[in-house]
Design a protein around this motif. Structure first.
Motif, mmCIF file in Angstrom:
data_model
loop_
_atom_site.group_PDB
_atom_site.id
_atom_site.type_symbol
_atom_site.label_atom_id
_atom_site.label_comp_id
_atom_site.label_asym_id
_atom_site.label_seq_id
_atom_site.Cartn_x
_atom_site.Cartn_y
_atom_site.Cartn_z
ATOM 1 N N LYS A 203 0.825 -1.217 0.000
ATOM 2 C CA LYS A 203 0.000 0.000 0.000
ATOM 3 C C LYS A 203 0.851 1.255 0.000
ATOM 4 C CE LYS A 203 -3.789 2.288 2.473
ATOM 5 N NZ LYS A 203 -4.743 2.222 3.605
ATOM 6 N N ALA A 204 1.940 1.244 0.716
ATOM 7 C CA ALA A 204 2.772 2.435 0.863
ATOM 8 C C ALA A 204 3.756 2.637 -0.282
ATOM 9 C CB ALA A 204 3.530 2.370 2.188
ATOM 10 N N VAL A 205 4.026 1.578 -1.056
ATOM 11 C CA VAL A 205 5.151 1.681 -2.004
ATOM 12 C C VAL A 205 4.823 1.245 -3.435
ATOM 13 C CG1 VAL A 205 6.944 1.474 -0.249
ATOM 14 C CG2 VAL A 205 5.963 -0.606 -1.238
ATOM 15 N N LEU A 206 3.723 0.531 -3.643
ATOM 16 C CA LEU A 206 3.403 0.007 -4.979
ATOM 17 C C LEU A 206 2.365 0.914 -5.624
ATOM 18 C CD1 LEU A 206 3.896 -2.310 -6.990
ATOM 19 C CD2 LEU A 206 2.007 -3.550 -5.887
ATOM 20 N N SER A 207 2.755 1.617 -6.686
ATOM 21 C CA SER A 207 1.892 2.666 -7.237
ATOM 22 C C SER A 207 1.691 2.525 -8.742
ATOM 23 C CB SER A 207 2.477 4.044 -6.933
ATOM 24 O OG SER A 207 3.750 4.187 -7.560
ATOM 25 N N ASN A 208 0.604 3.151 -9.211
ATOM 26 C CA ASN A 208 0.263 3.224 -10.626
ATOM 27 C C ASN A 208 0.246 4.707 -11.004
ATOM 28 O OD1 ASN A 208 -1.035 3.418 -13.110
ATOM 29 N ND2 ASN A 208 -2.595 1.887 -12.639
#
Length: 269
Positions: A203-208
């Motif tokens: 949640k804190a590090v995997l982004s789109n």
């Protein structure tokens, strides 16, 4: 012969740079999800295509299943005419790769049914001519993808210990517009490194990269994502350039969430 083309989700998506050919270099994780279309092919006196389920937009000549057939027919002139029936179940224009999957499965079906003896690498080369996502569906295994999405490295990533919730609110996101909203940049940490972290830390590090502009244009998508977190999702994100949003939940612990009746909702336990 009948096959069942499945969809995919993107676990993270970074747009790194714009290329001289007008495309963009990116990095993403492709992960297959068992929400499927149905594709049937039989030998016929003439080439014929029909579809059922979700309406397939666009000109018939642009249909990816027909383009896959014509691509092989060009190199294999003895390939007989076929009648194609596609039952469309995967939402269209949702960032799930449904059309790309149909095309890739069409190539594999024709290869098997008519004994063309094409290798996996040859099928991938044909698939790359049909779309950037198409090659993934030839291997159909979790992978780290770069280039336009066609350069793939297999990953040992198994999320079978989790359940998935997939929600598509029927919004169409113009991919060209979405790319225009971005300022490409190389992130501090590659997705290949991030994906090795426990799912609870994603949640804190995997982004789109597409989420910020697309959620700004369509706030309901951000609301869907937040509702998933409020109801126990370990991780939630938009797939591709949208507009499908998925949530990863503890196994068999997806809450009963009330969604608008117009939404298409898929539960993968």
């Amino acid at each position: 012969m009948i096959v069942f083309p499945n969809c995919k989700i993107n676990l993270g998506l970074h747009i790194l740079r714009k290329r001289s050919d007008g495309f963009h270099d990116l990095e993403t994780i492709f992960y297959p999800i068992p929400v499927t279309d149905a594709l049937e092919v039989i030998s016929s006196q003439e080439l014929h295509f029909e579809s059922s389920g979700i309406s397939v937009p666009g000109k018939l000549a642009d249909n990816l299943c027909l383009r896959a057939y014509q691509l092989l027919r060009h190199d294999y002139p003895t390939l007989p005419s076929v009648s194609i029936h596609l039952h469309k179940h995967i939402p269209i224009g949702a960032g799930l790769g449904g059309g790309s999957s149909d095309a890739a499965f069409m190539l594999q079906l024709l290869n098997t049914k008519y004994q063309l003896n094409l290798t996996a690498s040859a099928l991938i080369a044909y698939a790359a001519q049909l779309g950037s996502d198409c090659p993934f569906f030839i291997s159909n295994e979790p992978c780290f993808a770069t280039g336009r999405g066609e350069i793939m490295e297999p990953l040992q990533l198994d999320l079978s210990a989790y359940s998935f919730l997939l929600v598509h609110p029927g919004i169409h996101v113009n991919t060209g517009w979405a790319f225009q909203q971005l300022s490409p940049q190389v992130p501090a940490r590659s997705l290949k490194e991030v994906i090795e972290l426990p799912v609870a830390e994603w949640k804190a590090v995997l982004s789109n990269d597409f989420e910020k502009p697309v959620f700004g244009q369509h706030p309901v998508l951000g609301t869907i994502k937040e509702r998933m977190y409020e109801n126990g999702a370990i991780y939630a994100a938009m797939s591709g350039s949208g507009s499908a949003v998925y949530g990863i939940f503890p196994k068999n612990k997806i809450a009963d969430i009330f969604w608008d009746a117009s939404y298409r909702v898929f539960t993968i336990r």
